[in-house]
Write an enzyme that holds these catalytic residues in place. Structure first.
Site, PDB file in Angstrom:
ATOM      1  N   CYS A 241     -26.099 -13.120   1.543  1.00 30.17           N
ATOM      2  CA  CYS A 241     -25.146 -13.536   2.570  1.00 30.17           C
ATOM      3  C   CYS A 241     -25.729 -14.616   3.465  1.00 30.17           C
ATOM      4  O   CYS A 241     -25.141 -15.668   3.659  1.00 30.17           O
ATOM      5  CB  CYS A 241     -24.714 -12.342   3.412  1.00 30.17           C
ATOM      6  SG  CYS A 241     -23.700 -11.225   2.469  1.00 30.17           S
ATOM      7  N   HIS A 242     -26.886 -14.358   4.047  1.00 31.85           N
ATOM      8  CA  HIS A 242     -27.429 -15.324   5.001  1.00 31.85           C
ATOM      9  C   HIS A 242     -28.897 -15.598   4.751  1.00 31.85           C
ATOM     10  O   HIS A 242     -29.615 -16.039   5.643  1.00 31.85           O
ATOM     11  CB  HIS A 242     -27.192 -14.840   6.438  1.00 31.85           C
ATOM     12  CG  HIS A 242     -25.757 -14.509   6.696  1.00 31.85           C
ATOM     13  ND1 HIS A 242     -25.268 -13.238   6.611  1.00 31.85           N
ATOM     14  CD2 HIS A 242     -24.708 -15.298   6.971  1.00 31.85           C
ATOM     15  CE1 HIS A 242     -23.960 -13.252   6.840  1.00 31.85           C
ATOM     16  NE2 HIS A 242     -23.601 -14.482   7.054  1.00 31.85           N
TER      17      HIS A 242
END
Lengths: 169, 420
Positions: free
Chosen positions: A133-134
């Site tokens: 995701c990040h």
């Protein structure tokens, strides 16, 4: 105002507001608390997992309280790698010895401590996990090494019921 | 408004109006004096009202078939798409309607930024608008969770986890929001409830937004105060009604294009996979209208500060009337502001693009520069610009620029020098 002496009426106003506020809070609290986990959710507090088929270098993911739990049987290299890291290199310093009491078995919540995604196995710059995701990188002990996540992946309460069974929760 | 005298012609009308002055209100709305130079950027208020009503009507009908349960939500949405009469149409209108709503609201907001519509005496209209915008984002986010696909589930997980950045109480708040230890059925049912509630809150705020608008009246492209009613105004009906109606038709063509020819282009394919708490999709992105803020979130390497930056980027708009120190409203008369305005537009578009790209390497660097510039614009450029900028003299009336070369300009200059 300050130089005037409080009157009976001022006392009555203050007392009425105070009672009103307590009453309002007493009514609001059940309405707020109903959103917290209910009894049926809390009842699913523990789960038992058979790990007899797990060979070194493999991970299984099980669901506990709606969250994935990674159970990894680590290889000797992974254990050595996790244990050789210096504490000062860590963002959230924790010894591998404290995270995996039985060094072969790493049991942790498979939830990125950034915003809750499930990190990918055997990925990232530290041979552990990588969150797509990040972009948080975790090492072979599930400790955060690079990226926006603030903490290591959480170790839940667990115990070996017998040689082949882990009880989580 | 208080000087508005109106008596219904019919006896029955008068009888009713004396008891409930609805006809006075209707008369106020039709006669409402509107600046005659409003351009098409002013038609988006009407378009937004249309969007809200469309979402409420389609949402209401979808709710008749949708089942808010983690085991059945995904199937019930497919049931709507395949079995329910015109279910596909209603759902595609609702899903694309959200995007159209945001498209219109962004044009509406940037219109305000260009023409200084947020400035005195319209600050309250602006702040109510920002609250509506926040509620729209909440409604859109919760609505996106309802189909219970992979993006629904993981979007909900990521966004609710934003609250875990709050020190001490963060984890408790997230558990409270979820009603469990992860996003699950209790989360879905409460999101459905709130998703149903919020549009009606927005409707109430829209009434206040319009009420607050009708106190000072519309701003206009020239941005000067005008007398109402006067030669500078036209009645709302039929002039603005027709103009708004035409713009709405054009807008509906775009809307219909998405609904009928590209109904899924603004969505994400992963949301046609049922939610799976064990697998996170490889690339999580929010809907396009939230991307600039998502880029700001990701451009800050610290969890708490990232969340703070993202929320500040939205909330900073609420104090904009006090950050912009210039008394001149319209960018037409602010040569420097006009340039910074377009740089801001480009900056937000760049942030949006970076929000859709993976947060690494050059993308991350550009997102960081764009984030810094976003805050620079509001916190430094606007306050300083208002004090330093040499603005172009304002015309005396909105008629003057149209007539062009009239002696009014000289008169305007004279009057200005007198005021000084």
């Amino acid at each position: 105002m300050s130089d005037k002496k409080p009157k009976r009426r001022d006392f009555l106003f203050t007392a009425s507001y105070a009672v009103g506020a307590v009453g309002a809070a007493a009514v609001v609290w059940p309405l707020v608390d109903q959103m917290n986990p209910d009894a049926s959710v809390k009842a699913l507090a523990s789960t038992e997992v058979d790990v007899s088929s797990l060979t070194p270098g493999n991970t299984i993911t099980v669901l506990w309280r709606g969250k994935p739990v990674f159970i990894r049987r680590r290889t000797q290299e992974e254990i050595a790698e996790a244990r050789s890291v210096k504490m000062e290199d860590l963002i959230h310093p924790e010894k591998d010895e404290d995270r995996a009491k039985n060094p072969e078995w790493l049991v942790m919540l498979g939830v990125c401590t950034h915003l809750g995604c499930v990190p990918l196995n055997d990925k990232g710059d530290y041979d552990g996990w990588f969150c797509p995701c990040h972009g948080s990188h975790y090492d072979t002990s599930g400790r955060i090494r690079k990226g926006p996540a603030p903490w290591n992946m959480e170790i839940p309460k667990y115990e070996f019921v017998n040689a082949n069974t882990i009880k989580i929760g | 408004m208080s000087d508005h005298e109106y008596t219904p012609k019919s006896k029955a009308g008068k009888w009713f109006n004396d008891r409930l002055p609805l006809l006075t209100l209707a008369n106020h709305l039709t006669d409402y004096p509107t600046p005659k130079n409003l351009n098409y950027w002013w038609t988006f208020g009407g378009i937004l009202t249309f969007c809200l009503i469309t979402q409420i009507v389609t949402g209401l009908t979808l709710a008749m078939h949708y089942i808010a349960h983690a085991d059945m939500a995904f199937e019930s949405v497919e049931h709507i798409m395949r079995d329910v009469n015109y279910g596909w149409l209603i759902r595609y209108i609702h899903a694309n309607g959200a995007s159209m709503f945001f498209l219109a609201v962004y044009i509406h907001i940037f219109r305000s930024l260009f023409y200084g519509s947020y400035k005195s005496p319209r600050e309250i209209i602006w702040i109510i608008g920002i609250i509506i915008y926040l509620l729209m984002m909440a409604a859109a986010f919760m609505g996106y969770v309802l189909p219970w696909g992979q993006m629904s589930f993981w979007g909900a997980t990521v966004i609710t986890n934003l609250f875990s950045a709050i020190p001490l109480v963060g984890e408790g708040i997230v558990t409270w929001l979820w009603g469990g230890y992860s996003v699950d059925n209790p989360t879905l049912t409460r999101f459905f409830t709130l998703h149903y509630l919020i549009p009606f809150l927005i409707l109430g705020l829209v009434v206040l937004h319009i009420w607050a608008l009708h106190v000072p009246g519309n701003n206009n492209p020239v941005g000067i105060d005008i007398k109402k009613p006067s030669k500078d105004t036209v009645p709302f009906h039929p002039y603005i009604v027709i103009k708004d109606g035409f713009a709405l038709l054009m807008f509906m063509i775009v809307f219909a294009f998405f609904v009928f020819y590209a109904p899924n282009i603004l969505g994400h394919a992963d949301n046609y996979i049922e939610a799976n708490p064990l697998v996170t999709p490889a690339h999580i992105v929010p809907e396009w209208y939230l991307l600039p803020f998502y880029a700001i979130l990701r451009s800050v390497p610290d969890k708490l500060l990232g969340v703070v930056a993202m929320l500040s980027a939205i909330l900073i708009l609420a104090v904009l009337p006090w950050l912009d120190t210039s008394k001149i409203r319209s960018a037409v008369f602010r040569p420097l502001y006009k340039q910074f305005y377009w740089i801001l537009v480009a900056d937000v578009l760049i942030l949006g693009y970076m929000g859709a790209m993976p947060a690494e390497g050059l993308y991350l660097l550009i997102a960081r520069v764009a984030t810094a510039y976003y805050f620079l614009h509001f916190l430094v450029i606007l306050p300083v610009l208002g004090l330093k900028e040499r603005t172009i003299p304002l015309p005396l009336s909105i008629t003057e620029p149209v007539l062009g070369g009239s002696p009014n300009m000289a008169m305007a200059k004279k009057k200005e020098s007198k005021l000084e």
